[in-house]
Design an enzyme around this catalytic site. Structure first.
Site, PDB file in Angstrom:
ATOM      1  N   GLN A  38      25.827  44.051  48.126  1.00  0.00           N
ATOM      2  CA  GLN A  38      26.093  43.806  49.541  1.00  0.00           C
ATOM      3  C   GLN A  38      26.003  45.072  50.396  1.00  0.00           C
ATOM      4  O   GLN A  38      25.859  44.983  51.608  1.00  0.00           O
ATOM      5  CB  GLN A  38      27.466  43.147  49.719  1.00  0.00           C
ATOM      6  CG  GLN A  38      27.505  41.742  49.108  1.00  0.00           C
ATOM      7  CD  GLN A  38      28.843  41.065  49.295  1.00  0.00           C
ATOM      8  OE1 GLN A  38      29.734  41.230  48.477  1.00  0.00           O
ATOM      9  NE2 GLN A  38      29.012  40.293  50.354  1.00  0.00           N
ATOM     10  N   HIS A  58      13.496  37.796  48.387  1.00  0.00           N
ATOM     11  CA  HIS A  58      12.081  38.139  48.576  1.00  0.00           C
ATOM     12  C   HIS A  58      11.160  36.933  48.432  1.00  0.00           C
ATOM     13  O   HIS A  58      10.131  36.859  49.090  1.00  0.00           O
ATOM     14  CB  HIS A  58      11.660  39.231  47.577  1.00  0.00           C
ATOM     15  CG  HIS A  58      12.362  40.531  47.811  1.00  0.00           C
ATOM     16  ND1 HIS A  58      12.533  41.493  46.836  1.00  0.00           N
ATOM     17  CD2 HIS A  58      12.970  41.018  48.917  1.00  0.00           C
ATOM     18  CE1 HIS A  58      13.211  42.516  47.333  1.00  0.00           C
ATOM     19  NE2 HIS A  58      13.482  42.246  48.595  1.00  0.00           N
ATOM     20  N   ASP A  71      17.760  44.864  50.737  1.00  0.00           N
ATOM     21  CA  ASP A  71      16.846  45.988  50.465  1.00  0.00           C
ATOM     22  C   ASP A  71      17.451  47.321  50.909  1.00  0.00           C
ATOM     23  O   ASP A  71      17.311  48.326  50.210  1.00  0.00           O
ATOM     24  CB  ASP A  71      15.502  45.788  51.180  1.00  0.00           C
ATOM     25  CG  ASP A  71      14.690  44.645  50.571  1.00  0.00           C
ATOM     26  OD1 ASP A  71      15.211  43.947  49.675  1.00  0.00           O
ATOM     27  OD2 ASP A  71      13.532  44.450  51.007  1.00  0.00           O
ATOM     28  N   ARG A  96      37.947  49.172  45.939  1.00  0.00           N
ATOM     29  CA  ARG A  96      37.343  48.252  44.974  1.00  0.00           C
ATOM     30  C   ARG A  96      35.830  48.216  45.203  1.00  0.00           C
ATOM     31  O   ARG A  96      35.366  47.851  46.282  1.00  0.00           O
ATOM     32  CB  ARG A  96      37.943  46.847  45.136  1.00  0.00           C
ATOM     33  CG  ARG A  96      37.315  45.882  44.167  1.00  0.00           C
ATOM     34  CD  ARG A  96      37.873  44.467  44.209  1.00  0.00           C
ATOM     35  NE  ARG A  96      36.978  43.676  43.378  1.00  0.00           N
ATOM     36  CZ  ARG A  96      36.626  42.430  43.593  1.00  0.00           C
ATOM     37  NH1 ARG A  96      37.122  41.761  44.616  1.00  0.00           N
ATOM     38  NH2 ARG A  96      35.781  41.824  42.802  1.00  0.00           N
ATOM     39  N   HIS A 141      29.524  41.654  39.993  1.00  0.00           N
ATOM     40  CA  HIS A 141      29.719  40.971  41.275  1.00  0.00           C
ATOM     41  C   HIS A 141      28.367  40.368  41.695  1.00  0.00           C
ATOM     42  O   HIS A 141      27.780  40.737  42.706  1.00  0.00           O
ATOM     43  CB  HIS A 141      30.275  41.944  42.329  1.00  0.00           C
ATOM     44  CG  HIS A 141      30.909  41.291  43.521  1.00  0.00           C
ATOM     45  ND1 HIS A 141      32.177  41.603  43.963  1.00  0.00           N
ATOM     46  CD2 HIS A 141      30.450  40.355  44.379  1.00  0.00           C
ATOM     47  CE1 HIS A 141      32.465  40.876  45.044  1.00  0.00           C
ATOM     48  NE2 HIS A 141      31.425  40.117  45.324  1.00  0.00           N
ATOM     49  N   ASN A 185      33.727  39.019  39.147  1.00  0.00           N
ATOM     50  CA  ASN A 185      34.185  38.575  40.451  1.00  0.00           C
ATOM     51  C   ASN A 185      33.852  37.098  40.624  1.00  0.00           C
ATOM     52  O   ASN A 185      32.697  36.705  40.626  1.00  0.00           O
ATOM     53  CB  ASN A 185      33.497  39.352  41.574  1.00  0.00           C
ATOM     54  CG  ASN A 185      33.950  38.862  42.943  1.00  0.00           C
ATOM     55  OD1 ASN A 185      35.102  39.070  43.318  1.00  0.00           O
ATOM     56  ND2 ASN A 185      33.080  38.179  43.679  1.00  0.00           N
ATOM     57  N   GLU A 186      34.872  36.288  40.745  1.00  0.00           N
ATOM     58  CA  GLU A 186      34.744  34.876  41.097  1.00  0.00           C
ATOM     59  C   GLU A 186      33.856  34.070  40.150  1.00  0.00           C
ATOM     60  O   GLU A 186      32.749  33.664  40.498  1.00  0.00           O
ATOM     61  CB  GLU A 186      34.255  34.733  42.539  1.00  0.00           C
ATOM     62  CG  GLU A 186      35.190  35.386  43.539  1.00  0.00           C
ATOM     63  CD  GLU A 186      34.840  35.081  44.991  1.00  0.00           C
ATOM     64  OE1 GLU A 186      33.742  34.584  45.243  1.00  0.00           O
ATOM     65  OE2 GLU A 186      35.682  35.324  45.853  1.00  0.00           O
ATOM     66  N   ASN A 329      41.169  36.302  44.533  1.00  0.00           N
ATOM     67  CA  ASN A 329      40.486  36.381  45.826  1.00  0.00           C
ATOM     68  C   ASN A 329      40.893  35.133  46.580  1.00  0.00           C
ATOM     69  O   ASN A 329      40.795  34.022  46.042  1.00  0.00           O
ATOM     70  CB  ASN A 329      38.957  36.352  45.660  1.00  0.00           C
ATOM     71  CG  ASN A 329      38.418  37.624  45.021  1.00  0.00           C
ATOM     72  OD1 ASN A 329      39.167  38.537  44.672  1.00  0.00           O
ATOM     73  ND2 ASN A 329      37.107  37.676  44.872  1.00  0.00           N
ATOM     74  N   TYR A 331      40.712  33.146  50.493  1.00  0.00           N
ATOM     75  CA  TYR A 331      40.287  33.100  51.887  1.00  0.00           C
ATOM     76  C   TYR A 331      40.820  31.883  52.627  1.00  0.00           C
ATOM     77  O   TYR A 331      41.201  31.974  53.786  1.00  0.00           O
ATOM     78  CB  TYR A 331      38.751  33.093  51.974  1.00  0.00           C
ATOM     79  CG  TYR A 331      38.126  34.407  51.569  1.00  0.00           C
ATOM     80  CD1 TYR A 331      37.856  35.387  52.511  1.00  0.00           C
ATOM     81  CD2 TYR A 331      37.848  34.676  50.230  1.00  0.00           C
ATOM     82  CE1 TYR A 331      37.298  36.598  52.142  1.00  0.00           C
ATOM     83  CE2 TYR A 331      37.291  35.889  49.854  1.00  0.00           C
ATOM     84  CZ  TYR A 331      37.018  36.856  50.810  1.00  0.00           C
ATOM     85  OH  TYR A 331      36.489  38.054  50.432  1.00  0.00           O
ATOM     86  N   GLU A 398      40.797  40.236  46.935  1.00  0.00           N
ATOM     87  CA  GLU A 398      40.055  40.033  48.193  1.00  0.00           C
ATOM     88  C   GLU A 398      40.829  39.099  49.091  1.00  0.00           C
ATOM     89  O   GLU A 398      41.409  38.116  48.623  1.00  0.00           O
ATOM     90  CB  GLU A 398      38.674  39.371  47.969  1.00  0.00           C
ATOM     91  CG  GLU A 398      37.592  40.266  47.459  1.00  0.00           C
ATOM     92  CD  GLU A 398      36.251  39.543  47.290  1.00  0.00           C
ATOM     93  OE1 GLU A 398      35.974  38.573  48.024  1.00  0.00           O
ATOM     94  OE2 GLU A 398      35.488  39.959  46.403  1.00  0.00           O
TER      95      GLU A 398
HETATM   96  C1  GBH Z   1      33.844  36.303  48.364  1.00  0.00           C
HETATM   97  O1  GBH Z   1      33.528  34.967  48.108  1.00  0.00           O
HETATM   98  C2  GBH Z   1      32.910  37.243  47.660  1.00  0.00           C
HETATM   99  O2  GBH Z   1      33.521  37.835  46.524  1.00  0.00           O
HETATM  100  C3  GBH Z   1      32.352  38.318  48.544  1.00  0.00           C
HETATM  101  O3  GBH Z   1      31.257  38.933  47.920  1.00  0.00           O
HETATM  102  C4  GBH Z   1      32.014  37.728  49.882  1.00  0.00           C
HETATM  103  O4  GBH Z   1      31.335  38.637  50.703  1.00  0.00           O
HETATM  104  C5  GBH Z   1      33.300  37.288  50.516  1.00  0.00           C
HETATM  105  O5  GBH Z   1      34.019  36.426  49.707  1.00  0.00           O
HETATM  106  C6  GBH Z   1      33.144  36.601  51.861  1.00  0.00           C
HETATM  107  O6  GBH Z   1      32.489  35.381  51.725  1.00  0.00           O
HETATM  108  O7  GBH Z   1      27.644  27.764  51.152  1.00  0.00           O
HETATM  109  O8  GBH Z   1      28.773  27.452  53.247  1.00  0.00           O
HETATM  110  O9  GBH Z   1      29.496  26.209  51.320  1.00  0.00           O
HETATM  111  C7  GBH Z   1      34.338  34.018  48.743  1.00  0.00           C
HETATM  112  C8  GBH Z   1      34.110  32.626  48.256  1.00  0.00           C
HETATM  113  C9  GBH Z   1      32.767  30.756  48.069  1.00  0.00           C
HETATM  114  C10 GBH Z   1      32.789  31.857  50.134  1.00  0.00           C
HETATM  115  C11 GBH Z   1      31.504  30.049  48.441  1.00  0.00           C
HETATM  116  C12 GBH Z   1      31.529  31.120  50.564  1.00  0.00           C
HETATM  117  C13 GBH Z   1      30.139  29.146  50.107  1.00  0.00           C
HETATM  118  C14 GBH Z   1      30.039  28.737  51.516  1.00  0.00           C
HETATM  119  N1  GBH Z   1      32.881  32.032  48.716  1.00  0.00           N
HETATM  120  N2  GBH Z   1      31.412  29.861  49.850  1.00  0.00           N
HETATM  121  S1  GBH Z   1      28.905  27.452  51.814  1.00  0.00           S
END
Ligand code: GBH
Length: 505
Positions: A38, A58, A71, A96, A141, A185-186, A329, A331, A398
């Protein structure tokens, strides 16, 4: 008039945060996270090989919302010193980061070690050490070398050996400076989004099949690497090692509806329990409800062998207990509205196997459709982890919120304020053992299939400028103050002016 002032006043009070607790306990640590693909860029320089995200972006650029790719990304391969300066500004305890497998082992296998990959991470680790910032390092990751994907990636059981070789090299080369490791990760996102769907590279979309092949391999690979570290490296390097599991936490849409409550528990077993139960539960293995549901569906599909089967006793035992800490993690929270096949579920699929209908119609907005702001869901998840997995030490690896490019990111600050407050609530009221917190993310970066259209950074990154300048958002100052005081900032300047003005009425 009086009515409105009351309403606005009440809103303002919540905004002002009349929280019960604001101060974090002694020893609680704060950091920020990123991931190699990322931020690093330099996708094809100095010996790095193609990974699955290079291949996807790509060859199928239309799959990325804004057509961007990794890239160059934040150009951290060349600008890691700037990353470290930002970490110093924030005053974090730890950083991290993740290692790029394809930069270190271009074939994916141990036959050739790329000296520049070792050099790059040594430079970064040494720069962190100079500033007393602890590294928290993720081995995987999501950026799998394409050469290994060509052999089936995580659907291929031989990946257990390849992952072990890669981890062994990383422990040997870097482990003297690393006290905390994360294997994966995840795992859910790796297996379900990348093999069972096309939400992540390599976008195999083998729904209901590839996702379960992946989980069998991934959990074994995780366990082998834990044992390798535990037996060979821990005695000399004295670190810890864990896995980071993401949760979309499920709640019943109507908490008084017993069927919805039961279905939410099943959904949480399918989502979080899929990977947490084999590692953190006392009995080990996949959750019984998963085995049961998939067996029933598989029989209905006329299959001789269910798409997911329980591990044998050897593997149940080998996988159980293989994480020093539960890395979470988190959200967002989604809702369960009732039994049945979710209208968006493919057939067969993980979602269909759950047997419940979900909705995202809950909570506040972010820039990401999937990310609904529901702070109380976080508290419920944490309490559930305590009771389901025998009170494990928990590390938040996260947590964060997206914007569309603004610098005065009040919505993110409010998100942090409210989610951090829930952590304090469960620590002090429920005795949940939360040890630390990681904000996702240091700076805006390549947000996978969303490209740069959804931004999670404390720093804004201008990706149209070759210098990739980074600018602190207001949330960077909020986080800086949090790290300095160990207390959730209450200052007026961090509050949305719209609400600030109204309190003066
Ligand atoms: C994390 O994933 C990741 O570890 C991290 O790399 C990422 O940048 C960050 O969160 C923010 O997203 O295709 O619209 O249905 C979080 C879990 C699960 C979030 C899958 C997005 C798919 C969205 N992710 N989800 S969708």
């Amino acid at each position: 008039m009086a009515y409105w002032t009351t309403i606005i006043g009440l809103l303002a009070l919540t905004q002002l945060g009349l929280a019960k607790y604001t101060k974090f306990p002694e020893g609680f640590t704060f950091g920020v996270a990123t991931a190699s693909h990322q931020i690093e860029g330099a996708w094809n320089v100095s010996g790095k090989s193609e990974n699955v995200w290079d291949r996807l972006t790509h060859t199928r650029p239309w799959m990325i919302a804004d057509g961007t790719n990794g890239d160059i990304a934040c150009d951290s391969y060349n600008r890691y010193r700037e990353d470290v300066e930002e970490l110093v500004y924030l005053g974090v305890d730890f950083y991290r980061l993740s290692l790029s497998w394809a930069r270190i082992l271009p074939t994916g296998r141990i036959d050739y070690v790329n000296p520049d990959g070792i050099r790059y991470y040594n430079d970064l680790l040494n720069a962190l050490a100079e500033q007393n910032i602890e590294p928290l390092v993720t081995l995987f990751h999501w950026d799998l070398p394409q050469a290994l994907q060509d052999l089936g990636g995580w659907a291929n059981p031989r990946m257990i050996d390849y992952f072990q070789d890669y981890a062994d090299l990383c422990f040997r080369e870097f482990g003297d400076r690393i006290k905390s490791w994360i294997t994966f990760n995840e795992p859910y996102e790796i297996c379900e989004d990348a093999y069972g769907d096309e939400k992540k590279a390599p976008a195999i979309d083998s729904h209901g099949v590839g996702n379960y092949l992946c989980s069998d391999t991934l959990l074994k690979a995780h366990a082998e690497v834990f044992h390798l570290y535990n037996e060979t490296y821990r005695p000399v390097q004295n670190g810890n090692i864990m896995i980071s599991i993401n949760s979309i936490w499920y709640e019943p849409s109507d908490p008084a509806d017993a069927e919805q409550v039961a279905l939410a528990e099943i959904a949480n077993q399918f989502k979080f329990g899929w990977f947490a139960h084999p590692i953190f539960s006392e009995e080990g293995g996949y959750p019984a409800i998963m085995i049961e549901n998939v067996a029933r569906q598989s029989a209905a599909e006329g299959l001789r062998i269910p798409r997911l089967q329980q591990f044998d006793d050897y593997w149940i035992d080998r996988i159980r207990g293989t994480s020093d800490i539960l890395g979470i993690n988190h959200y967002t929270t989604h809702l369960i509205t009732g039994p049945g096949v979710d209208p968006i579920a493919k057939s067969p699929s993980w979602l269909k196997d759950i047997g419940a209908v979900t909705t995202m119609e809950v909570g506040g907005d972010s820039a990401s459709e999937w990310l609904r702001i529901v702070p109380t869901g976080f508290a419920n998840l944490l309490r559930w982890c305590k009771s389901s997995y025998n009170d494990p030490p928990i590390f938040i690896t996260e947590n964060g919120c997206s914007d569309r490019g603004e610098l005065e990111d009040y919505n993110r600050i409010k998100y942090f304020n409210d989610y951090l407050t829930e952590i304090l609530n469960v620590i002090y009221d429920d005795g949940v053992n939360v040890l630390g917190y990681t904000a996702w993310t240091l700076m805006d970066n390549f947000e996978w299939r969303a490209g740069f259209s959804e931004r999670f950074g404390l720093y804004y990154v201008n990706i149209t400028d070759p210098e990739r300048p980074r600018t602190a958002k207001l949330s960077a100052d909020y986080y800086k103050q949090l790290c300095a005081t160990r207390e959730i900032p209450q200052d007026d300047r961090f509050k949305d002016p719209a609400l600030r003005v109204r309190t003066e009425l």
